[in-house]
Motif scaffolding. Structure first.
Motif, mmCIF file in Angstrom:
data_model
loop_
_atom_site.group_PDB
_atom_site.id
_atom_site.type_symbol
_atom_site.label_atom_id
_atom_site.label_comp_id
_atom_site.label_asym_id
_atom_site.label_seq_id
_atom_site.Cartn_x
_atom_site.Cartn_y
_atom_site.Cartn_z
ATOM 1 N N LYS A 247 0.945 -1.279 -0.002
ATOM 2 C CA LYS A 247 0.122 -0.168 -0.065
ATOM 3 C C LYS A 247 0.952 1.177 0.069
ATOM 4 O O LYS A 247 1.780 1.452 0.815
ATOM 5 N N GLY A 248 0.433 2.038 -0.917
ATOM 6 C CA GLY A 248 1.425 3.551 -0.983
ATOM 7 C C GLY A 248 2.504 3.398 -2.088
ATOM 8 O O GLY A 248 2.777 4.453 -2.523
ATOM 9 N N VAL A 249 2.874 2.235 -2.664
ATOM 10 C CA VAL A 249 3.799 2.157 -3.628
ATOM 11 C C VAL A 249 3.149 2.648 -4.866
ATOM 12 O O VAL A 249 2.106 1.967 -5.467
ATOM 13 N N LYS A 250 3.859 3.201 -5.931
ATOM 14 C CA LYS A 250 3.181 3.947 -7.098
ATOM 15 C C LYS A 250 3.943 3.516 -8.262
ATOM 16 O O LYS A 250 3.464 3.363 -9.350
ATOM 17 N N GLN A 251 5.262 3.315 -8.114
ATOM 18 C CA GLN A 251 6.147 3.083 -9.339
ATOM 19 C C GLN A 251 7.442 2.373 -8.890
ATOM 20 O O GLN A 251 8.066 2.559 -7.781
ATOM 21 N N VAL A 252 8.001 1.555 -9.671
ATOM 22 C CA VAL A 252 9.166 1.091 -9.871
ATOM 23 C C VAL A 252 10.031 1.277 -10.781
ATOM 24 O O VAL A 252 9.813 1.252 -11.996
ATOM 25 N N VAL A 253 11.334 2.007 -10.824
ATOM 26 C CA VAL A 253 12.159 2.188 -11.691
ATOM 27 C C VAL A 253 13.285 1.786 -11.527
ATOM 28 O O VAL A 253 13.922 1.806 -10.500
ATOM 29 N N THR A 254 14.098 1.113 -12.667
ATOM 30 C CA THR A 254 15.366 0.445 -12.650
ATOM 31 C C THR A 254 16.271 1.582 -13.121
ATOM 32 O O THR A 254 16.229 2.280 -14.293
ATOM 33 N N LEU A 255 17.444 1.959 -12.334
ATOM 34 C CA LEU A 255 18.448 2.936 -12.897
ATOM 35 C C LEU A 255 19.787 1.762 -12.777
ATOM 36 O O LEU A 255 19.813 0.918 -12.651
ATOM 37 N N PRO A 256 20.866 2.499 -13.704
ATOM 38 C CA PRO A 256 22.213 1.675 -13.580
ATOM 39 C C PRO A 256 22.828 1.386 -12.199
ATOM 40 O O PRO A 256 23.481 0.482 -11.944
ATOM 41 N N THR A 257 22.236 2.436 -11.288
ATOM 42 C CA THR A 257 22.833 1.846 -9.890
ATOM 43 C C THR A 257 21.819 1.203 -9.089
ATOM 44 O O THR A 257 22.234 0.932 -7.876
ATOM 45 N N GLY A 258 20.988 0.917 -9.554
ATOM 46 C CA GLY A 258 19.949 -0.026 -8.498
ATOM 47 C C GLY A 258 18.504 0.076 -9.069
ATOM 48 O O GLY A 258 18.059 0.733 -10.033
ATOM 49 N N VAL A 259 17.605 -0.400 -8.263
ATOM 50 C CA VAL A 259 16.174 -0.344 -8.713
ATOM 51 C C VAL A 259 15.430 0.365 -7.497
ATOM 52 O O VAL A 259 15.519 0.010 -6.122
ATOM 53 N N ALA A 260 14.561 1.255 -7.810
ATOM 54 C CA ALA A 260 13.979 2.234 -6.701
ATOM 55 C C ALA A 260 12.623 1.902 -6.924
ATOM 56 O O ALA A 260 11.753 1.759 -7.812
ATOM 57 N N VAL A 261 11.889 2.117 -5.459
ATOM 58 C CA VAL A 261 10.627 1.907 -5.342
ATOM 59 C C VAL A 261 10.097 3.354 -4.766
ATOM 60 O O VAL A 261 10.629 3.964 -3.786
ATOM 61 N N LEU A 262 9.086 3.917 -5.670
ATOM 62 C CA LEU A 262 8.522 5.110 -5.271
ATOM 63 C C LEU A 262 7.187 5.159 -4.467
ATOM 64 O O LEU A 262 6.391 4.306 -5.045
ATOM 65 N N ALA A 263 7.081 5.594 -3.543
ATOM 66 C CA ALA A 263 5.722 5.663 -2.930
ATOM 67 C C ALA A 263 5.315 6.930 -2.186
ATOM 68 O O ALA A 263 5.981 7.936 -2.133
ATOM 69 N N THR A 264 4.340 6.779 -1.413
ATOM 70 C CA THR A 264 3.722 8.342 -0.937
ATOM 71 C C THR A 264 4.447 8.573 0.624
ATOM 72 O O THR A 264 4.221 9.757 0.884
ATOM 73 N N GLY A 265 5.138 7.749 0.785
ATOM 74 C CA GLY A 265 5.872 7.723 2.086
ATOM 75 C C GLY A 265 7.293 6.761 2.100
ATOM 76 O O GLY A 265 7.259 5.944 1.586
ATOM 77 N N TYR A 266 7.958 7.166 3.140
ATOM 78 C CA TYR A 266 9.381 6.552 3.336
ATOM 79 C C TYR A 266 8.919 5.021 3.612
ATOM 80 O O TYR A 266 9.642 4.337 3.211
ATOM 81 N N TRP A 267 8.161 4.805 4.725
ATOM 82 C CA TRP A 267 8.107 3.258 5.087
ATOM 83 C C TRP A 267 7.275 2.353 4.056
ATOM 84 O O TRP A 267 7.763 1.339 3.849
ATOM 85 N N ALA A 268 6.520 3.080 3.102
ATOM 86 C CA ALA A 268 5.965 2.317 2.159
ATOM 87 C C ALA A 268 7.030 1.882 1.266
ATOM 88 O O ALA A 268 7.129 0.896 0.558
ATOM 89 N N ALA A 269 7.873 2.963 0.866
ATOM 90 C CA ALA A 269 9.052 2.601 -0.104
ATOM 91 C C ALA A 269 9.823 1.701 0.098
ATOM 92 O O ALA A 269 10.324 0.763 -0.541
ATOM 93 N N LYS A 270 10.091 1.829 1.502
ATOM 94 C CA LYS A 270 11.108 0.986 2.138
ATOM 95 C C LYS A 270 10.600 -0.727 2.188
ATOM 96 O O LYS A 270 11.414 -1.743 1.794
ATOM 97 N N LYS A 271 9.275 -0.809 2.498
ATOM 98 C CA LYS A 271 8.803 -2.029 2.428
ATOM 99 C C LYS A 271 8.525 -2.675 1.088
ATOM 100 O O LYS A 271 8.981 -4.020 0.782
ATOM 101 N N GLY A 272 8.419 -1.759 0.196
ATOM 102 C CA GLY A 272 8.435 -2.449 -1.231
ATOM 103 C C GLY A 272 9.593 -2.697 -1.922
ATOM 104 O O GLY A 272 9.907 -3.563 -2.396
#
Length: 708
Positions: A247-272
């Motif tokens: 819940k709260g995760v909106k997008q997953v983006v892959t970059l050369p340095t890793g894979v990012a999870v974008l969310a409405t808040g820090y804890w949702a992004a970290k859990k994702g």
């Protein structure tokens, strides 16, 4: 000196204010700079101050405040020559080419350069503004300026006349800027040299101070990345569905340095991020381990051929030869505030909120990443929760910029502590092979081969075969001792992990190597370690001065309680000189207990003594932490330390009593953010030898060595 007019937004907000801008060395008019606008000035490099109609003085500081006190020291230099009323002085951060660091030639903070770089430009700015205010008052009263004086933001004249700076500001702004204003004699200083309260204390105490991690913007997403464990590593597979199910995760983006999870808040992004549980392909570096690093550096030290210093001949020197091998590990910066950056990309423009040591380089790097121009990158400087060199890097800002571009909204990228520990920005691991020849009671020869990866190369400097990276040899190649025969060389080796600037840079490891081995040689020569050093400092009186002061204040040679001993070390760095005496004992488990540290510093003319004391104390804490605990190790291609339970800091109950003594000086100011760090580890290990007869040649100190 040149003055031209500016349209800087912040200055235009102050109607009727006196705005002073001064060129720094090598400055010139910027291409396309406006000529005259609203009585202000615009130049490509400069130092600024404003005097408002309310009589307040605002100093625009281009240096980054990370606890070292520039938000107080910079205004003090201006206020002294301006003759300002200190309670009416305030400071604000600015990002502009006009705020270029004279030492770096770009806007950046590091190398303990703020005070020593801006000492003359900012004093000149204050003195010129004071002279213009006096001239404005003289014209208004129709008397000669020589009959006037200034005091606490007022111009005073005969017959009890007085005018506030604020009332004179508008008229003064129309006058030409003096080319060579008269600076005060230091004997007349009323602000400089005083322990005035810091201007940022209240905000940091009441919670209104804004750090990068505090930034909040409408519509902002928070990103947490699964970062590549090693440069070049690739995810074998990315299960985006697991992250998106949080819940709260909106997008997953892959970059050369890793894979990012974008969310409405820090804890949702970290859990994702954690839910993806990515398995990484480490490639050829998957077998990297600390034993292999040591083996590589040993080879480099033996083969060192890039000569940094040569004097006489170290071959066949008669006397007693002493050989020793020293080693230090990779070290993390471990800033209190984890790395973070907020970026909002809009078309070919971007706005950035970041606590950085290099706003100037950030603009250039981000312009390259986003394929735009530096002028379209707006940097909003935030306070830094610790820098230590780490916040000169671009990993957080470049990734945040790419994520904002992909998401189309503001993105705040936040590193976890584990992310930063494994982020590949470390103080270099290094090995030194030392060889000295003692003849009677003197040192006849010193031969050293040092091996380490290159910070210069990591940060973009070309270092060719056979060339010396000065950062790898500073603190050794420039040692102060009179030794007739010397050969000091460097052997570059690159085990793989990225290395970076770390508080005091090369001096941190080379100070340990040099001052530990000099101590060994003193015992081999049957000399007192303090007297042995002192006898070789005839050509460096400032080294000798701090050494003598530290020894005197520590009671060198006086009896100590049973089970305690003293050690001493002296290192110069960044224009300052520091000697430290450590008083130590051993706990029952063999771990060292540092009871007292006496530090003597010669940093030239002092802006604020209390800031000098605090910086020396902080540098000692940082260096002592490294000596007792600091170590980044590798196993199977991965960093083994993840958080403070494996990378501990010095705790409050372990803190020694620290005494700081300042050598009075009329020399130009040196830096103080870093010089206190290099002497502490050798002072402690030299004390341990005096106590136990066992020499520490590898850091961090291993209690098992002393447990028996």
């Amino acid at each position: 000196m040149e003055t031209i007019l500016t349209q800087r937004r912040a200055f235009l907000q102050t109607s009727g204010a006196l705005v002073i801008s001064f060129t720094l060395p090598a400055a010139g008019r910027a291409a396309g700079a406006p000529a005259v606008a609203n009585g202000a000035a615009s130049i490509p490099m400069g130092a600024f101050l404003r005097i408002g109609a309310d009589n307040r003085v605002t100093v625009v500081c281009g240096q980054s405040e990370m606890g070292q006190g520039v938000f107080t020291a910079i205004p003090m230099m201006v206020a002294e020559e301006l003759d300002a009323d200190w309670p009416l002085v305030s400071v604000e951060n600015g990002v502009d080419k006009t705020l270029t660091n004279p030492i770096f030639k770009f806007q950046g903070t590091g190398g303990s350069s703020s005070v020593r770089g801006f000492w003359m430009p900012l004093r000149t700015a204050g003195a010129a503004a004071r002279q213009m205010l006096v001239s404005a008052a003289a014209a208004q009263w129709q008397i000669d300026a020589s009959q006037l004086r200034t005091n606490k933001s007022f111009v005073l004249g005969p017959g009890g006349r007085s005018a506030s700076y604020g009332s004179l500001a508008e008229a003064a702004a129309k006058l030409p800027v003096p080319e060579k204003p008269t600076l005060k004699n230091p004997s007349d200083f009323r602000i400089l040299g005083k322990s005035l309260s810091r201007l940022d204390t209240a905000a940091k105490t009441n919670g209104t101070a804004r750090y990068g991690i505090d930034v909040q913007l409408p519509g902002m997403l928070v990103a947490v990345m699964a970062r590549t464990p090693l440069a070049g590593a690739k995810p074998k597979a990315v299960n985006e569905a697991k992250a998106l199910a949080i819940k709260g995760v909106k997008q997953v983006v892959t970059l050369p340095t890793g894979v990012a999870v974008l969310a409405t808040g820090y804890w949702a992004a970290k859990k994702g991020r954690d839910a993806m549980a990515i398995d990484w392909d480490l490639g050829g570096d998957g077998s990297l381990n600390s034993a292999a690093v040591t083996q590589m550096l040993d080879e480099g030290a033996r083969q060192a051929d890039a000569v940094a210093r040569k004097l006489g001949s170290v071959e066949a020197v008669p006397g007693t030869k002493i050989e020793a091998r020293y080693e230090v590990p990779y070290l993390a910066h471990a800033c209190m505030e984890p790395m973070n950056c907020t970026v909002w990309v809009r078309g070919d423009e971007a706005e950035v909120w970041i606590g950085t040591q290099g706003p100037g380089p950030q603009q250039g790097v981000l312009a390259g990443v986003l394929k735009t121009t530096p002028e379209k990158i707006k940097i909003n400087m935030q306070l830094l929760g610790g820098g230590f060199g780490r916040r000169f890097s671009f990993d957080a800002s470049t990734d945040a910029a790419l994520l904002s571009k992909a998401a189309g909204v503001p993105v705040k990228l936040v590193f976890t502590r584990e992310d930063d520990m494994a982020a590949q920005f470390y103080r270099p691991a290094s090995v030194a092979q030392m060889e000295g020849v003692v003849s009677g009671s003197s040192l006849a020869s010193l031969k050293v081969g040092v091996s380490s990866p290159s910070i210069g190369v990591s940060s973009g400097t070309k270092v060719g075969p056979g060339e010396v990276d000065r950062l790898a040899m500073e603190g050794l190649a420039d040692h102060p001792y009179d030794i007739p025969n010397q050969l000091l060389a460097w052997g570059r080796k690159e085990p793989g992990p990225k290395v970076w600037f770390w508080r005091s840079v090369g001096h941190s490891q080379n100070g340990f190597f040099t001052e530990s081995f000099i101590d060994e040689l003193a015992y081999a020569a049957k000399q007192d370690p303090y007297e042995f050093r002192r006898s070789m400092l005839g050509k460096s009186l400032r080294h000798k001065g701090v050494l003598e002061l530290a020894a005197e204040k520590a009671g060198w040679g006086a009896p100590l309680p049973k089970g305690r001993a003293r050690g001493i070390a002296v290192v110069s760095s960044y224009g300052s000189y520091a000697a430290e005496v450590a008083e130590v004992s051993l706990n029952s488990d063999g771990s060292p207990r540092v009871h007292r540290v006496v530090c003597a510093v010669d940093c030239g003319q002092v802006v604020n003594p209390e800031i000098v004391h605090r910086q020396a104390e902080g540098a000692i804490v940082y260096g002592l932490t490294a000596a007792l605990y600091g170590r980044i190790t590798y196993k199977d291609g991965r960093v083994e330390q993840t958080n403070f339970h494996q990378y501990p800091m010095l705790r409050m109950h372990e803190m020694p009593k620290v005494e700081v003594h300042i050598v009075p000086s009329t020399e130009a100011p040196g830096g103080m953010g870093e010089p206190g760090t290099p002497p502490i580890s050798p002072a402690v290990t030299n004390a341990l030898f005096a106590l136990t007869g066992k020499r520490v040649r590898s850091l961090p100190i291993d209690p098992a060595q002393f447990k028996a």
